[in-house]
Design an enzyme around this catalytic site. Sequence first.
Site, PDB file in Angstrom:
ATOM      1  N   GLU A  56       3.016 -22.365  10.448  1.00 38.72           N
ATOM      2  CA  GLU A  56       1.725 -22.211  10.819  1.00 38.72           C
ATOM      3  C   GLU A  56       0.743 -22.093   9.539  1.00 38.72           C
ATOM      4  OE1 GLU A  56      -0.231 -18.903  13.931  1.00 38.72           O
ATOM      5  OE2 GLU A  56       2.114 -18.849  13.175  1.00 38.72           O
ATOM      6  N   GLY A 100       3.099   4.292  13.190  1.00 38.91           N
ATOM      7  CA  GLY A 100       3.726   3.793  11.792  1.00 38.91           C
ATOM      8  C   GLY A 100       2.478   3.442  10.915  1.00 38.91           C
ATOM      9  N   ILE A 147       1.264   0.419  10.596  1.00 40.55           N
ATOM     10  CA  ILE A 147       0.066  -0.577  11.343  1.00 40.55           C
ATOM     11  C   ILE A 147      -0.870   0.291  12.279  1.00 40.55           C
ATOM     12  CG2 ILE A 147      -0.050  -2.570  12.903  1.00 40.55           C
ATOM     13  CD1 ILE A 147       2.589  -3.625  11.623  1.00 40.55           C
ATOM     14  N   HIS A 176      -6.153  12.073 -19.422  1.00 43.72           N
ATOM     15  CA  HIS A 176      -7.133  12.776 -18.688  1.00 43.72           C
ATOM     16  C   HIS A 176      -8.404  12.421 -19.053  1.00 43.72           C
ATOM     17  CE1 HIS A 176      -9.080  16.561 -17.416  1.00 43.72           C
ATOM     18  NE2 HIS A 176      -9.823  16.753 -18.434  1.00 43.72           N
TER      19      HIS A 176
END
Length: 463
Positions: free
Chosen positions: A36, A181, A183, A442
């Site tokens: 693809e 989750g 996604i 820092h």
Amino acid sequence: MATQYDLIVIGAGPGGYVAAIRAAQLGLKTVIVEREHMGGICLNWGCIPTKALLRSSEVFHLMHRAKEFGLKADGIGYDIDAVVKRSRGVAKQLSGGVAHLMKKNKITTVMGEAKLTGKGKVSVKTDKGTEEMTAKNVIVATGARARELPGLEADGDLVWTYKHALVPPRMPKKLLVIGSGAIGIEFASFYNTLGADTTVVEVMDRVLPVEDAEISAFAKKQFVKQGMKIMEKSTVKKLDRGKGKVTAHIEANGKVEKLEFDTVISAVGIVGNVEGLGLEDLGVKIDRTHVVTDEYCGTGVEGLYAIGDIAGAPWLAHKASHEGVMVAEKIAGKHVHPVKPESIAGCTYCHPQVASVGYSEAKAKELGFDIKVGRFPFIGNGKAIALGEPEGMVKTVFNAKTGELLGAHMVGAEVTELIQGYVVGRQLETTEEDLMHAVFPHPTLSEMMHESVLDAYDRAIHY
């Protein structure tokens, strides 16, 4: 006549293309087959385009807070088509970059559908016909796709998968996200920030169920504060689709509630792309759509390896890439170390961000460790306050006997960048003493990592 190679890689996602590059670097004649798009799901429909969308929503959120920073921003709005266009442009750029890397490393690229026709034999259906190739070694890196549950199948109009959610036909007004989750919660965060009335349904007892329970609870509070509705220990039993609306039957505590939405995003896990590859014919074991492998990604068939999402959890691009490098080096005769799942960091780019590596507090206890736990809140950190991001926490889990860092868990601004410090620490087998003696700059958010370690041993300075 079949073309001969040293290595055939099937799938050009972050596992496959990285494996091919490393193999080529090591002098192996390599071919990569992709059906693809170069870069796979991660670059085209996953990690990268979602982060581009989330960046737009983050900037939009900050624009609404302009007054806090002494700034003025009037008439704040967004153009969803332009937001999506930017995301697709980012994905396209990176996908083109992968194609360039293949050429640069002299890797042959074949676009088509691959099938293993025998040991070390691959047949590829292309636009121009069928191409036959052979190699002593083959790596299968075909990835995974969205799991679809019966009755909750996506239609691209009312019910979406992650792909539809990345190129939405419209902006949802009332959104249901099934699954919390990485996604699910990232899309919930994106659309909620842009103004969608968002409900998240999670079958487990808490959102972000793979994370440390304390981190999940903290994140949930922030999501609720942002207007999300969170339904835990709940199941979507069915969806009634009407004109421009969906009625969801949601079961919780034995009761079914019917709620109406205009859009549903299903994010209930993934399924490995194992079909049509001829794996079973070669004797490869497949368990619940994933190839069963040993610690070196071997399938039990000589010269045949499986990496990335198809080889099981954790389903993360960086795990796939690391496995790709390891297998390429193993094939080239190098001494390699297996990839340890507990050493791979997980990152979720919701707002606030969530990141972790190693064992949760509960898992460490379950494994029998005597532990020390440290925590440090963002509110105690000067940089976090200056950034206007005082909501968050860093949590560390140590082996009380040896000082080994067993796990680190974070929620808050930029924690997906911070987690790598602990990843490196674990890789180098760092103890609490090493981390305490390290000087953290820092003002930085990283100082909280130091303070969390100190807190585990009752030595925190700033809280």
